[in-house]
Design a protein around this motif. Structure first.
Motif, PDB file in Angstrom:
ATOM      1  N   PRO A 112       0.773  -1.328  -0.004  1.00 51.63           N
ATOM      2  CA  PRO A 112      -0.173  -0.050  -0.044  1.00 51.63           C
ATOM      3  C   PRO A 112       0.749   1.264  -0.096  1.00 51.63           C
ATOM      4  N   ASN A 113       0.393   2.390  -0.322  1.00 53.66           N
ATOM      5  CA  ASN A 113       1.086   3.596  -0.414  1.00 53.66           C
ATOM      6  C   ASN A 113       0.922   4.169   1.000  1.00 53.66           C
ATOM      7  N   ASN A 114       2.005   4.129   1.558  1.00 57.74           N
ATOM      8  CA  ASN A 114       2.064   4.556   3.051  1.00 57.74           C
ATOM      9  C   ASN A 114       2.891   5.941   3.024  1.00 57.74           C
ATOM     10  N   THR A 115       3.126   6.489   1.856  1.00 62.13           N
ATOM     11  CA  THR A 115       3.525   7.999   2.145  1.00 62.13           C
ATOM     12  C   THR A 115       3.248   9.006   3.019  1.00 62.13           C
ATOM     13  N   PRO A 116       1.873   9.159   3.311  1.00 60.07           N
ATOM     14  CA  PRO A 116       1.526  10.134   4.229  1.00 60.07           C
ATOM     15  C   PRO A 116       1.957   9.650   5.617  1.00 60.07           C
ATOM     16  N   MET A 117       1.929   8.275   5.975  1.00 63.67           N
ATOM     17  CA  MET A 117       2.245   7.872   7.316  1.00 63.67           C
ATOM     18  C   MET A 117       3.760   8.350   7.340  1.00 63.67           C
ATOM     19  N   ARG A 118       4.558   8.201   6.454  1.00 68.81           N
ATOM     20  CA  ARG A 118       5.995   8.658   6.552  1.00 68.81           C
ATOM     21  C   ARG A 118       6.268   9.974   6.866  1.00 68.81           C
ATOM     22  N   VAL A 119       5.395  10.731   5.988  1.00 68.06           N
ATOM     23  CA  VAL A 119       5.525  12.115   6.139  1.00 68.06           C
ATOM     24  C   VAL A 119       5.240  12.615   7.677  1.00 68.06           C
ATOM     25  N   ARG A 120       4.314  12.169   8.254  1.00 66.44           N
ATOM     26  CA  ARG A 120       3.590  12.311   9.540  1.00 66.44           C
ATOM     27  C   ARG A 120       4.937  11.854  10.581  1.00 66.44           C
ATOM     28  N   ARG A 121       5.238  10.772  10.323  1.00 67.45           N
ATOM     29  CA  ARG A 121       6.374  10.276  11.247  1.00 67.45           C
ATOM     30  C   ARG A 121       7.621  11.223  11.466  1.00 67.45           C
ATOM     31  N   THR A 122       8.171  11.337  10.006  1.00 66.37           N
ATOM     32  CA  THR A 122       9.108  12.248   9.747  1.00 66.37           C
ATOM     33  C   THR A 122       9.074  13.472  10.277  1.00 66.37           C
ATOM     34  N   SER A 123       7.846  14.212  10.240  1.00 61.18           N
ATOM     35  CA  SER A 123       7.628  15.518  10.693  1.00 61.18           C
ATOM     36  C   SER A 123       7.662  15.415  12.205  1.00 61.18           C
ATOM     37  N   ALA A 124       7.351  14.427  13.074  1.00 58.52           N
ATOM     38  CA  ALA A 124       7.204  14.251  14.301  1.00 58.52           C
ATOM     39  C   ALA A 124       8.787  14.198  14.877  1.00 58.52           C
ATOM     40  N   GLU A 125       9.456  13.313  14.168  1.00 56.96           N
ATOM     41  CA  GLU A 125      10.672  13.081  14.554  1.00 56.96           C
ATOM     42  C   GLU A 125      11.497  14.375  14.502  1.00 56.96           C
ATOM     43  N   LEU A 126      11.157  15.058  13.375  1.00 57.53           N
ATOM     44  CA  LEU A 126      11.888  16.226  13.168  1.00 57.53           C
ATOM     45  C   LEU A 126      11.748  17.144  14.336  1.00 57.53           C
ATOM     46  N   THR A 127      10.529  17.405  14.660  1.00 59.76           N
ATOM     47  CA  THR A 127      10.175  18.217  15.752  1.00 59.76           C
ATOM     48  C   THR A 127      10.629  18.031  17.099  1.00 59.76           C
ATOM     49  N   ARG A 128      10.613  16.519  17.181  1.00 62.43           N
ATOM     50  CA  ARG A 128      11.469  16.174  18.648  1.00 62.43           C
ATOM     51  C   ARG A 128      12.765  16.694  18.600  1.00 62.43           C
ATOM     52  N   TYR A 129      13.633  16.297  17.396  1.00 63.36           N
ATOM     53  CA  TYR A 129      14.806  16.482  17.271  1.00 63.36           C
ATOM     54  C   TYR A 129      15.195  18.107  17.383  1.00 63.36           C
ATOM     55  N   ARG A 130      14.468  18.925  16.774  1.00 63.56           N
ATOM     56  CA  ARG A 130      14.648  20.525  16.933  1.00 63.56           C
ATOM     57  C   ARG A 130      14.500  20.783  18.504  1.00 63.56           C
ATOM     58  N   ALA A 131      13.384  20.234  18.926  1.00 64.24           N
ATOM     59  CA  ALA A 131      13.365  20.690  20.359  1.00 64.24           C
ATOM     60  C   ALA A 131      14.064  20.157  21.395  1.00 64.24           C
ATOM     61  N   THR A 132      14.799  19.119  21.152  1.00 59.85           N
ATOM     62  CA  THR A 132      15.896  18.709  21.811  1.00 59.85           C
ATOM     63  C   THR A 132      17.027  19.592  21.610  1.00 59.85           C
ATOM     64  N   GLU A 133      17.435  19.802  20.263  1.00 58.24           N
ATOM     65  CA  GLU A 133      18.437  20.863  20.017  1.00 58.24           C
ATOM     66  C   GLU A 133      18.462  22.392  20.439  1.00 58.24           C
TER      67      GLU A 133
END
Length: 57
Positions: free
Chosen positions: A2-23
């Motif tokens: 299945p096309n899971n691109t939207p899920m990947r985008v959501r997960r990547t966005s959340a991970e980037l947000t956590r990374y930036r918050a830590t940084e």
């Protein structure tokens, strides 16, 4: 597969947000992430009922 691109985008966005918050958090800089969900519009009206139910929840 299945096309899971939207899920990947959501997960990547959340991970980037956590990374930036830590940084940047140590410097007192707040980082916010927004993850929007489905929104009922004229364009979503023709979607199947199962998708429409998910939009109203």
């Amino acid at each position: 597969m299945p096309n899971n691109t939207p899920m990947r985008v959501r997960r990547t966005s959340a991970e980037l947000t956590r990374y930036r918050a830590t940084e940047f958090g140590g410097a007192g800089i707040r980082v916010n992430g927004v993850g929007s969900g489905p929104v009922r519009t004229q364009g979503t009206e023709p979607l199947p009922a199962a998708t429409g139910d998910a939009i109203t929840r």
